[in-house]
Design a protein around this motif. Structure first.
Motif, PDB file in Angstrom:
ATOM      1  N   TYR A 125      -6.097   3.428  -5.237  1.00 19.83           N
ATOM      2  CA  TYR A 125      -6.887   3.850  -4.070  1.00 19.83           C
ATOM      3  C   TYR A 125      -7.565   5.184  -4.419  1.00 19.83           C
ATOM      4  O   TYR A 125      -6.926   6.081  -4.988  1.00 19.83           O
ATOM      5  CB  TYR A 125      -5.954   4.033  -2.875  1.00 19.83           C
ATOM      6  N   HIS A 149      -6.501  11.250  -1.712  1.00 20.06           N
ATOM      7  CA  HIS A 149      -6.873  10.922  -0.344  1.00 20.06           C
ATOM      8  C   HIS A 149      -7.933  11.906   0.128  1.00 20.06           C
ATOM      9  O   HIS A 149      -8.477  12.672  -0.676  1.00 20.06           O
ATOM     10  CB  HIS A 149      -5.636  10.903   0.572  1.00 20.06           C
ATOM     11  N   HIS A 150      -8.250  11.902   1.416  1.00 16.99           N
ATOM     12  CA  HIS A 150      -9.358  12.725   1.915  1.00 16.99           C
ATOM     13  C   HIS A 150      -9.165  14.211   1.643  1.00 16.99           C
ATOM     14  O   HIS A 150     -10.155  14.953   1.568  1.00 16.99           O
ATOM     15  CB  HIS A 150      -9.553  12.525   3.423  1.00 16.99           C
ATOM     16  N   PHE A 167       0.888  -1.155   0.000  1.00 17.98           N
ATOM     17  CA  PHE A 167       0.000   0.000   0.000  1.00 17.98           C
ATOM     18  C   PHE A 167       0.931   1.212   0.000  1.00 17.98           C
ATOM     19  O   PHE A 167       2.001   1.162   0.658  1.00 17.98           O
ATOM     20  CB  PHE A 167      -0.838  -0.005   1.283  1.00 17.98           C
ATOM     21  N   TRP A 200      -9.396   0.531  -5.037  1.00 19.84           N
ATOM     22  CA  TRP A 200      -9.502   0.381  -3.581  1.00 19.84           C
ATOM     23  C   TRP A 200     -10.184   1.644  -3.050  1.00 19.84           C
ATOM     24  O   TRP A 200      -9.598   2.711  -3.029  1.00 19.84           O
ATOM     25  CB  TRP A 200      -8.098   0.260  -2.999  1.00 19.84           C
TER      26      TRP A 200
HETATM   27  C1  LIG Z   1      -6.696   3.050   4.593  1.00 20.46           C
HETATM   28  C2  LIG Z   1      -6.823   4.085   5.673  1.00 20.46           C
HETATM   29  N1  LIG Z   1      -8.196   4.599   5.810  1.00 20.46           N
HETATM   30  C3  LIG Z   1      -8.087   6.028   6.144  1.00 20.46           C
HETATM   31  C4  LIG Z   1      -8.979   6.387   7.247  1.00 20.46           C
HETATM   32  C5  LIG Z   1      -9.192   5.748   8.432  1.00 20.46           C
HETATM   33  N2  LIG Z   1     -10.128   6.510   9.074  1.00 20.46           N
HETATM   34  C6  LIG Z   1     -10.707   6.301  10.332  1.00 20.46           C
HETATM   35  C7  LIG Z   1     -11.674   7.195  10.764  1.00 20.46           C
HETATM   36  C8  LIG Z   1     -12.257   6.994  12.009  1.00 20.46           C
HETATM   37  C9  LIG Z   1     -11.880   5.912  12.801  1.00 20.46           C
HETATM   38  C10 LIG Z   1     -10.924   5.033  12.342  1.00 20.46           C
HETATM   39  C11 LIG Z   1     -10.331   5.217  11.092  1.00 20.46           C
HETATM   40  N3  LIG Z   1     -10.453   7.534   8.312  1.00 20.46           N
HETATM   41  N4  LIG Z   1      -9.760   7.448   7.198  1.00 20.46           N
HETATM   42  C12 LIG Z   1      -6.628   6.245   6.468  1.00 20.46           C
HETATM   43  O1  LIG Z   1      -6.256   7.604   6.304  1.00 20.46           O
HETATM   44  C13 LIG Z   1      -5.983   5.327   5.449  1.00 20.46           C
HETATM   45  O2  LIG Z   1      -6.142   5.864   4.125  1.00 20.46           O
END
Ligand SMILES: C[C@@H]1N[C@@H](c2cn(-c3ccccc3)nn2)[C@H](O)[C@@H]1O
Length: 447
Positions: A143, A100-101, A29, A192
């Protein structure tokens, strides 16, 4: 119940593309983007949270965050070097963040100005990575985060007609970008999806279903995980009838199923994992560095997933200049060296159905094969390994996989209980190839 946008199948896919994914077992990843530059720090303060979340954890106004793009020169970025290291690490596929976000795109998208073409780097990083990894024989997955903090039409929940109209515009934008990615990079093997947990997306199960259909029309054989999908009623991963949506289960994030939980073997699945405790993007601070996993811990996880017929996707967060952290590179080489010697126990293997979880490691087996592998990751203090064979089988030989291959003399304790003397202590993760045969008929009654 009748669903329009629920699971499209009950049994795992058996086509060649899915079989190839299943046999890969170990993937890389990669989380890389603007967040790799501040690397967990903002205005001199270390934020002890995932580096790719810094914009939120440090409460950085969106326009100030977007300004980072004007510093993104990635002068040390070398796709071929990344791909060569990945090949040495033993991965068979790689999944790159395209967006990404934070909404920043690593390809020159025609649907937004917030992309790598509009930076001092002025490069199509995704295009370079797809080409380089495929030159090294590594399959590529992309992704894409549906969650987008940059786009003005993103909504977490839909509370008004205006929200509905805005989010419709956002979903059209996201669909356009996904089609653009599939058309620019048609050799990728899958997508993904992330950022699909908010109410706004769960209320749009039909859109998630349409994304899967549209991308699979553009790239036949494409693989899409359950994480994209919501059904008619907003159920995620599994539809409201309990059936898995998408082509494999992708709920395991920074956690693995219990090693004795054979229920997970019913479907294909993949767990994704960070090297530090909890950062996907590169984090330069001591908070991340002191929680790094060792090669032995990660090899254990690879074998753990294989023993339950799942894939393990290990994340690397390259630095802001595009270079790979030397500690990550060293770890990748260590894992690759182990797989070079012991990969027969991992690649193309899955659950050893008749062998129960031994506690000291994992059994793996190729479907319909007589050969079973024992991956020893937790050395018994007694230095002797007890093997409880399936009823009706006896052990003929146990061969140490790594060179020099060593034939061990299993000591029979009972018809189905053997011990292997492990000799001098060894700190490495050893693998034994076990050859068994049907035991002579032995009648005894339980006490
Ligand atoms: C694969 C992973 N998923 C993203 C993620 C995880 N989270 C998250 C949000 C709240 C609780 C736990 C995890 N929000 N975004 C992480 O930033 C990374 O990209």
């Amino acid at each position: 119940m009748e669903l329009n946008y629920g699971a499209s199948r009950q049994q795992p896919r058996q086509d060649a593309a899915m079989q190839r994914f299943r046999e890969h077992r170990f993937g890389q990843f990669v989380h890389w983007g603007l967040y790799a530059m501040p690397a967990g720090y903002w205005q001199g303060t270390e934020y002890r949270f995932a580096a790719e979340f810094l914009q939120k954890t440090a409460n950085i106004p969106e326009p100030e965050w977007a300004e980072l793009a004007q510093q993104f020169s990635a002068e040390a970025f070398d796709a071929d070097a990344w791909a060569a290291l990945a090949a040495r690490s033993g991965v068979k596929y790689a999944t790159f963040t395209t967006k990404h976000h934070d909404g920043f795109c690593l390809w020159p998208s025609q649907y937004t100005d917030f992309h790598s073409g509009n930076t001092p780097a002025a490069r199509d990083f995704i295009g370079e990575l797809v080409a380089a990894y495929q030159r090294h024989g590594i399959d590529v997955y992309l992704y894409y985060s549906v969650l987008d903090w940059h786009h003005p039409d993103w909504r977490y929940r839909l509370e008004s007609a205006e929200d509905q109209q805005a989010f419709k515009r956002y979903l059209d934008f996201a669909m356009n970008q996904l089609v653009e990615l599939a058309q620019r990079y048609p050799s990728v093997k899958g997508f993904w999806f992330d950022g699909t947990w908010d109410e706004s997306v769960k209320a749009n199960g039909r859109w998630t279903w349409e994304v899967e259909q549209r991308l699979k029309e553009l790239i036949p054989g494409l693989i899409v995980s359950s994480r994209l999908r919501a059904d008619d009623l907003g159920a995620r991963h599994r539809d409201s009838n309990g059936s898995l949506m998408g082509d494999y289960e992708s709920g395991y994030e920074r956690r693995l199923p219990d090693p004795w939980d054979r229920s997970v073997c019913e479907q294909d699945w993949e767990a994704c994992m960070t090297i530090p405790q909890a950062s996907w993007g590169y984090h330069a601070g001591p908070w991340a560095k002191r929680t790094r996993k060792s090669a032995a811990e990660l090899i254990d996880m690879i074998a753990h997933c294989t023993s339950l017929s799942g894939n393990f996707l290990l994340n690397f967060g390259p630095r802001g200049d595009g270079s790979i952290d030397p500690e990550d590179a060293a770890l990748a080489e260590q894992i690759g060296n182990w797989l070079a010697q012991n990969g027969a126990a991992i690649y193309g293997k899955g659950v050893a159905t008749n062998w129960s979880y031994p506690g000291w490691g994992y059994y793996t087996q190729e479907a319909d094969s007589e050969t079973v592998y024992a991956v020893v990751t937790k050395w018994p203090t007694a230095r002797r390994l007890r093997l409880q064979l399936p009823a009706g089988e006896r052990l003929l030989a146990a061969t140490l996989l790594r060179e020099p291959a060593l034939q061990l003399n299993p000591q029979e304790l009972e018809t189905s209980l053997f011990e292997l003397e492990l000799g001098n202590s060894s700190e490495e993760t050893l693998v034994f190839e076990l050859t068994t045969a049907a035991a002579e008929e032995q009648s005894w009654t339980e006490p």
